[in-house]
Design a protein around this motif. Sequence first.
Motif, PDB file in Angstrom:
ATOM      1  N   LYS A 195       0.853  -1.190   0.000  1.00 43.07           N
ATOM      2  CA  LYS A 195       0.000   0.000   0.000  1.00 43.07           C
ATOM      3  C   LYS A 195       0.884   1.234   0.000  1.00 43.07           C
ATOM      4  CE  LYS A 195      -3.767   2.298   2.557  1.00 43.07           C
ATOM      5  NZ  LYS A 195      -4.622   2.456   1.352  1.00 43.07           N
ATOM      6  N   SER A 196       0.414   2.297  -0.625  1.00 41.34           N
ATOM      7  CA  SER A 196       1.145   3.557  -0.634  1.00 41.34           C
ATOM      8  C   SER A 196       0.161   4.710  -0.745  1.00 41.34           C
ATOM      9  CB  SER A 196       2.143   3.595  -1.798  1.00 41.34           C
ATOM     10  OG  SER A 196       1.447   3.567  -3.036  1.00 41.34           O
ATOM     11  N   GLY A 197       0.599   5.889  -0.330  1.00 43.54           N
ATOM     12  CA  GLY A 197      -0.258   7.065  -0.401  1.00 43.54           C
ATOM     13  C   GLY A 197       0.173   8.115   0.599  1.00 43.54           C
ATOM     14  N   TYR A 198      -0.459   9.267   0.520  1.00 40.78           N
ATOM     15  CA  TYR A 198      -0.114  10.377   1.393  1.00 40.78           C
ATOM     16  C   TYR A 198      -0.919  10.342   2.689  1.00 40.78           C
ATOM     17  CZ  TYR A 198       2.974  12.987  -1.705  1.00 40.78           C
ATOM     18  OH  TYR A 198       4.039  13.381  -2.469  1.00 40.78           O
ATOM     19  N   CYS A 199      -0.236  10.622   3.789  1.00 38.05           N
ATOM     20  CA  CYS A 199      -0.852  10.806   5.102  1.00 38.05           C
ATOM     21  C   CYS A 199      -0.131  11.960   5.792  1.00 38.05           C
ATOM     22  CB  CYS A 199      -0.746   9.537   5.954  1.00 38.05           C
ATOM     23  SG  CYS A 199      -1.713   8.125   5.366  1.00 38.05           S
ATOM     24  N   VAL A 200      -0.660  12.379   6.923  1.00 39.87           N
ATOM     25  CA  VAL A 200      -0.045  13.452   7.704  1.00 39.87           C
ATOM     26  C   VAL A 200       0.517  12.842   8.981  1.00 39.87           C
ATOM     27  CG1 VAL A 200      -0.415  15.653   8.869  1.00 39.87           C
ATOM     28  CG2 VAL A 200      -1.613  15.152   6.739  1.00 39.87           C
ATOM     29  N   LYS A 201       1.790  13.132   9.281  1.00 40.72           N
ATOM     30  CA  LYS A 201       2.489  12.524  10.409  1.00 40.72           C
ATOM     31  C   LYS A 201       2.957  13.588  11.382  1.00 40.72           C
ATOM     32  CE  LYS A 201       6.735  11.508  10.156  1.00 40.72           C
ATOM     33  NZ  LYS A 201       7.230  12.160  11.393  1.00 40.72           N
ATOM     34  N   GLN A 202       2.902  13.261  12.661  1.00 44.56           N
ATOM     35  CA  GLN A 202       3.414  14.180  13.687  1.00 44.56           C
ATOM     36  C   GLN A 202       4.915  13.994  13.843  1.00 44.56           C
ATOM     37  OE1 GLN A 202       2.704  13.551  17.951  1.00 44.56           O
ATOM     38  NE2 GLN A 202       1.830  15.606  18.052  1.00 44.56           N
ATOM     39  N   GLY A 203       5.646  15.121  13.916  1.00 42.62           N
ATOM     40  CA  GLY A 203       7.087  15.062  14.092  1.00 42.62           C
ATOM     41  C   GLY A 203       7.468  14.624  15.500  1.00 42.62           C
TER      42      GLY A 203
END
Length: 352
Positions: A195-203
């Motif tokens: 699976k692949s795709g864009y997500c938002v991650k916390q630093g």
Amino acid sequence: MPYTDRQNRTCGFLDIEESESSGKFLRRYFILDTQQGSLVWFMDNPQNLPVGTECVGSLKLTYISKVSDATKLRPKAEFCFVINAGMRKFFLQANDQQDLVDWVEALNKATKITVPKSCDGQQNAENLKSLPDVVGPKKQISYRTEIIAGVPIVTQTQHDRGDGADKAEREAMHRSHSQLPYFLGRPTQEHTVIKSGYCVKQGAVMRNWKRRYFLLEENSMSYFKSDLEKEPLRMIPLKEVHKVQECKQSDIMMRDNLFEVVTTSRTFYIQADSPEDMHSWIKAVSGAIVAQRGPGRSAATMRQARRLSNPCIQRYTSRIGECSSTLLQLCTCLRCVTSCLSLLLPPVRCLD
């Protein structure tokens, strides 16, 4: 597919035509707010943009007369539907057929569609003239899109670019949110892409949120600055992942569609674009972990198995067994000696 956020608004990503009949579609984040009576769209989810960032377009629901499928009107645009607002038509592209149906239904329900009269259409056209431009840049003005710190930034340029540059930018913007299995421009990998795709991650340090391109393979989960990058910012071995689940602290963080990847050294907080996407990531990562370890094998069991499979540890364990056997024999001999001495020597009495 659209989802309902904490403020009871319908949200999700769509592609909107830059200007009517231009055929250029740009990826935007839409919010249907029935309480405010408006449909607004941003460059990205406002949670990922600086505080106070204004929308790039808006449309009052009272101006909408009809929302319908536009496949026949835009045969080259897949999953396309149109919003009729007076004399203006807004063409949008959904992610799939179900996404198209859900958005059309939500918009029609929000606007309570009635067939407008001719005078109503003329009045709506006059009202639209008093509004600012609701869809991005004008035809005679060109814009440049840059991704700074994971956030798309649009700036106006002083010269017009050719169709080739516009096409490249449009393709890059569309690809930045694409859910295709894998970016074709990346070199072929030995491992299978799950699976692949864009997500938002916390630093980890600044605790800020940035959009990253995630890639799940057989043995690892990596994230990149964008889908154009070849080297990941970090690779998370699946053997170090204890669990993947919906985040229990989503209420505290005020983030929708939030899930967590718990590893030995750190917990990664990741926000998907929709509830379906979130559950899809959780299922995919969990399935990859099970496939790697085998059913019923926990992370602790795998660590113990790897530890015992180490030759050095095996030799050390065998030596401990040999020492234990020698000590047991010695103790047995000492007990025999003690028994013999007790038979040969008379008992000793204590004198008062």
